[in-house]
Design a protein around this motif. Structure first.
Motif, mmCIF file in Angstrom:
data_model
loop_
_atom_site.group_PDB
_atom_site.id
_atom_site.type_symbol
_atom_site.label_atom_id
_atom_site.label_comp_id
_atom_site.label_asym_id
_atom_site.label_seq_id
_atom_site.Cartn_x
_atom_site.Cartn_y
_atom_site.Cartn_z
ATOM 1 N N THR A 217 37.223 39.941 36.436
ATOM 2 C CA THR A 217 37.907 38.975 37.298
ATOM 3 C C THR A 217 39.111 39.640 37.960
ATOM 4 O O THR A 217 39.553 40.730 37.554
ATOM 5 C CB THR A 217 38.383 37.762 36.495
ATOM 6 O OG1 THR A 217 39.401 38.186 35.572
ATOM 7 C CG2 THR A 217 37.232 37.116 35.726
ATOM 8 N N PHE A 218 39.661 38.959 38.956
ATOM 9 C CA PHE A 218 40.852 39.466 39.629
ATOM 10 C C PHE A 218 41.990 39.664 38.626
ATOM 11 O O PHE A 218 42.688 40.680 38.655
ATOM 12 C CB PHE A 218 41.279 38.473 40.727
ATOM 13 C CG PHE A 218 42.421 38.949 41.570
ATOM 14 C CD1 PHE A 218 42.198 39.727 42.694
ATOM 15 C CD2 PHE A 218 43.734 38.617 41.250
ATOM 16 C CE1 PHE A 218 43.250 40.174 43.482
ATOM 17 C CE2 PHE A 218 44.798 39.051 42.029
ATOM 18 C CZ PHE A 218 44.544 39.842 43.153
ATOM 19 N N GLU A 220 41.768 40.283 35.464
ATOM 20 C CA GLU A 220 41.502 41.360 34.513
ATOM 21 C C GLU A 220 41.713 42.738 35.122
ATOM 22 O O GLU A 220 42.270 43.632 34.483
ATOM 23 C CB GLU A 220 40.058 41.249 34.000
ATOM 24 C CG GLU A 220 39.807 40.086 33.068
ATOM 25 C CD GLU A 220 38.340 39.885 32.754
ATOM 26 O OE1 GLU A 220 38.036 39.312 31.697
ATOM 27 O OE2 GLU A 220 37.481 40.290 33.584
ATOM 28 N N LYS A 246 30.277 37.773 44.840
ATOM 29 C CA LYS A 246 30.224 36.456 44.221
ATOM 30 C C LYS A 246 29.213 36.470 43.067
ATOM 31 O O LYS A 246 28.092 36.953 43.224
ATOM 32 C CB LYS A 246 29.812 35.398 45.248
ATOM 33 C CG LYS A 246 30.889 35.039 46.267
ATOM 34 C CD LYS A 246 31.868 34.034 45.672
ATOM 35 C CE LYS A 246 32.842 33.526 46.739
ATOM 36 N NZ LYS A 246 32.226 32.536 47.633
ATOM 37 N N GLN A 250 31.859 32.521 41.695
ATOM 38 C CA GLN A 250 33.190 33.086 41.483
ATOM 39 C C GLN A 250 33.275 34.478 42.088
ATOM 40 O O GLN A 250 32.357 35.289 41.940
ATOM 41 C CB GLN A 250 33.506 33.166 39.985
ATOM 42 C CG GLN A 250 34.897 33.729 39.687
ATOM 43 C CD GLN A 250 35.144 33.880 38.186
ATOM 44 O OE1 GLN A 250 34.229 33.736 37.380
ATOM 45 N NE2 GLN A 250 36.377 34.167 37.810
ATOM 46 N N LYS A 251 34.379 34.752 42.772
ATOM 47 C CA LYS A 251 34.598 36.074 43.329
ATOM 48 C C LYS A 251 35.088 37.001 42.228
ATOM 49 O O LYS A 251 36.095 36.733 41.574
ATOM 50 C CB LYS A 251 35.625 36.010 44.465
ATOM 51 C CG LYS A 251 35.641 37.240 45.362
ATOM 52 C CD LYS A 251 36.547 36.995 46.561
ATOM 53 C CE LYS A 251 36.489 38.150 47.542
ATOM 54 N NZ LYS A 251 37.374 37.931 48.710
ATOM 55 N N VAL A 252 34.352 38.100 42.005
ATOM 56 C CA VAL A 252 34.677 39.032 40.926
ATOM 57 C C VAL A 252 34.683 40.453 41.471
ATOM 58 O O VAL A 252 34.257 40.716 42.596
ATOM 59 C CB VAL A 252 33.663 38.922 39.767
ATOM 60 C CG1 VAL A 252 33.702 37.546 39.125
ATOM 61 C CG2 VAL A 252 32.252 39.258 40.258
ATOM 62 N N SER A 254 33.033 43.984 40.943
ATOM 63 C CA SER A 254 31.876 44.662 40.362
ATOM 64 C C SER A 254 32.084 46.164 40.456
ATOM 65 O O SER A 254 32.262 46.715 41.546
ATOM 66 C CB SER A 254 30.603 44.273 41.107
ATOM 67 O OG SER A 254 29.553 45.184 40.828
#
Length: 595
Positions: A217-218, A220, A246, A250-252, A254
């Motif tokens: 996540t942003f 993290e 996405k 959720q935008k993550v 990768s």
């Protein structure tokens, strides 16, 4: 050759059971690359973490319950030597120090990064203790940072001059971040730094299985961006966008997407995998049609001298060439197998089968007849590889294995991720089936799968089985190891087998015309077709062919094996693979001489 070297970053290297820093084919591939680079005098170094407890030994009780056993290794006893180099890796709340060890393989150095130093906290000393533990599912961000940032800093401090950075899997993504940071600090603007870093980088993507993608996540990931780029004019938002996608709305971030966007070359590991990767990762190149998505492919391979058993190697010495180990990519070499007398070939096969039978007896107390047909299935026991397909119909399987005139054995082995519940269920089902009285002990599960057992199975079996869901196998190389030992392959048509199979040099397990439909019904239909095809192949083709013997030698079987060796062996060697990397990919980065 240029002055610089190739730096090969990988989270695993499968060199020996005494250095258990591997879990599966990813590590075997990486280790075989080191051996082949030595043979080719290719200027390459490897980089990985030193997991002092490695990948655990897995013991299995009679009910199929898996118990993990970890033993802390001694680096010196594992053949490592000290380099005297220590580097630090900045984390948001502290610094972690890494000691750099070295192991030489055929003149090629592998550098291993170790957190077990007194200047680290007790928690950090075991941060890279095990290859897999509870913090690594999903992959743990701090391990990735140690490998990527620590690896670059170790090579700099060791004085290694690197021209090409080859990243094996997305756990190496922080290598890109550290080198972008170096260039920004040296005066490049952010866009220039990203471009120049990518120009030196090859990224190899592996399984398309969603669980293998490193996602953060942003909240993290950005603290690590802020720490690494402290004092530099680089926005964490810009870095995040390079890996953004996405997942379930959720935008993550990768690590796979980031590595693809920041590497000049991206490659898959088989032709089938290229197509699957273009479909899965096409959004990274949003404006490109699927067949134009710039993911190349170079099919994985194995290093034959490491995997060919001594009796088979002696046969090759006599009938192929005493120098066969150094010319494994020469097609004319393998065509000479036709001249080997069938009787001599079959005697060598009996010797390796006897070795496997002895190992099975020692491990399990169960006797198997080396004259009988031996089928083997050994690999990571993950769901998409369908290990329980083999036991879909125990009554039918029993009728095949327990035929008094034409007996057969089915040996199964493999490892599971400690937190893969479906994998544990598969082990339990396989172990339960092995005790089914209908099978009369002909199905044998072998625990604690490692390199020694892999070498015995890939040489001592008659048929190597593989049953992945079509479209899910990246490559798969265990069947290649078996092939070099005179073992025939039977698999769904995926990964490397989709390229190697010519209709005569093995068998295809059906149900491979396309990927299963989404949802349990589609998957079940595919599985049902594959299971029926598997049993049909055994009953109608494999068993009868094996037992059609003349004076104790199955002449037609041996002929099929020889044809398989002649047609497949030149393509499955790391000599072919590394030459393709140099001539097709590395030379796009720098002016390496062809090999």
């Amino acid at each position: 050759m240029p002055k610089g070297k190739i730096a090969y970053f990988s989270p695993e290297f499968a060199l020996s059971d005494e250095l258990p820093i591997f879990a599966g084919g990813l590590g075997v591939l990486a280790a075989d690359i080191l051996y082949q680079a030595g043979d080719l005098d290719l200027p390459l170094v490897g980089v990985t973490l030193l997991y002092l407890a490695g990948c655990s030994h897995q013991r299995v009780d009679e009910e199929g319950n898996v118990k993990e056993e970890c033993i802390k290794l001694n680096p010196q006893e594992a053949g490592l030597s000290e380099t005297g180099v220590v580097v630090e890796v900045p984390f948001p709340d502290r610094k972690v120090y890494l000691k750099v060890w070295k192991k030489e393989i055929e003149g090629v150095n592998l550098y291993l990064l170790d957190t077990d130093l007194p200047k680290n906290s007790e928690a950090d000393r075991t941060l890279a203790y095990r290859l897999y533990d509870g913090r690594d599912w999903p992959p743990h961000i701090e391990r990735d940072a140690l490998l990527g940032i620590g690896g670059v800093r170790a090579l700099r401090k060791l004085g290694e001059e690197i021209s090409v950075w080859h990243l094996n899997d997305d756990h190496t993504s922080f290598c890109l971040l550290e080198r972008i940071r170096e260039r920004v600090r040296g005066g490049d603007n952010f866009e220039e730094a990203c471009q120049r870093t990518g120009e030196e980088t090859v990224f190899t993507t592996h399984t398309i299985d969603p669980g293998a993608e490193s996602i953060f996540t942003f909240g993290e990931i950005t603290p690590y961006f802020n720490t690494l780029f402290a004092g530099l004019s680089v926005s964490p938002d810009k870095l995040f966008e390079l890996g953004a996608r996405k997942v379930e709305g959720q935008k993550v971030f990768s690590a796979t997407v980031f590595s693809m966007r920041c590497s000049g070359i991206v490659n898959a590991v088989s032709q089938a995998h290229q197509k699957a990767s273009q479909k899965r990762w096409g959004f990274v190149w949003a404006n490109a049609p699927e067949d134009k998505i710039p993911i190349a492919y170079i099919t994985n391979a194995v290093y034959p001298p490491r995997w060919v058993a001594d009796p088979i190697g002696a046969l090759y010495d006599r009938y192929l060439s005493s120098d066969w180990r150094r010319i494994t990519g020469d097609p004319s070499l393998w065509r000479k197998i036709a001249a080997a007398p069938d009787e001599a070939f079959w005697q060598a096969r009996f010797l390796v089968k006897k070795r496997l039978a002895d190992e099975v007896l020692q491990r399990t107390g169960k006797k198997i007849d080396p004259e009988a047909l031996i089928l083997s299935y050994a690999r990571r026991l993950v769901e998409y590889k369908q290990p329980t397909l083999l036991i879909s119909d125990l009554s039918r399987l029993a009728s095949i294995l327990c035929n008094s005139k034409y007996p057969a054995y089915l040996l199964v082995a493999g490892k599971i991720h400690p937190q893969d519940e479906r994998g544990k269920e598969a082990v339990q089902a396989l172990v339960k089936a092995s005790f089914d009285p209908r099978l009369e002990g002909r199905l044998i599960f072998l625990e604690d799968y490692g390199l020694k057992l892999a070498q015995l199975l890939t040489s001592g079996s008659d048929v190597w089985l593989n049953t992945p869901l079509p479209g899910r196998e990246a490559c798969g190389t265990s069947g290649m190891k078996a092939l070099y030992n005179g073992v025939l392959h039977a698999s769904t048509l995926d990964g490397w087998w989709a390229e190697a199979y010519d209709g005569k040099n093995g068998w295809v397990i059906d149900g491979s015309a396309g990927s299963p439909q989404e949802g349990p019904d589609g998957v079940y239909a595919e599985r049902s077709r594959s299971a029926a095809s598997f049993y049909n192949l055994l009953e109608k083709e494999i068993v009868p062919l094996y037992y059609r013997k003349v004076a104790g030698v199955p002449k037609e079987w041996v002929g099929k094996v020889k044809n398989a060796i002649a047609t497949i062996a030149p393509c499955c060697t790391t000599a072919r693979m590394l030459k393709e990397y140099v001539n097709q990919l590395y030379r796009q980065k720098v002016d390496f001489a062809s090999v």
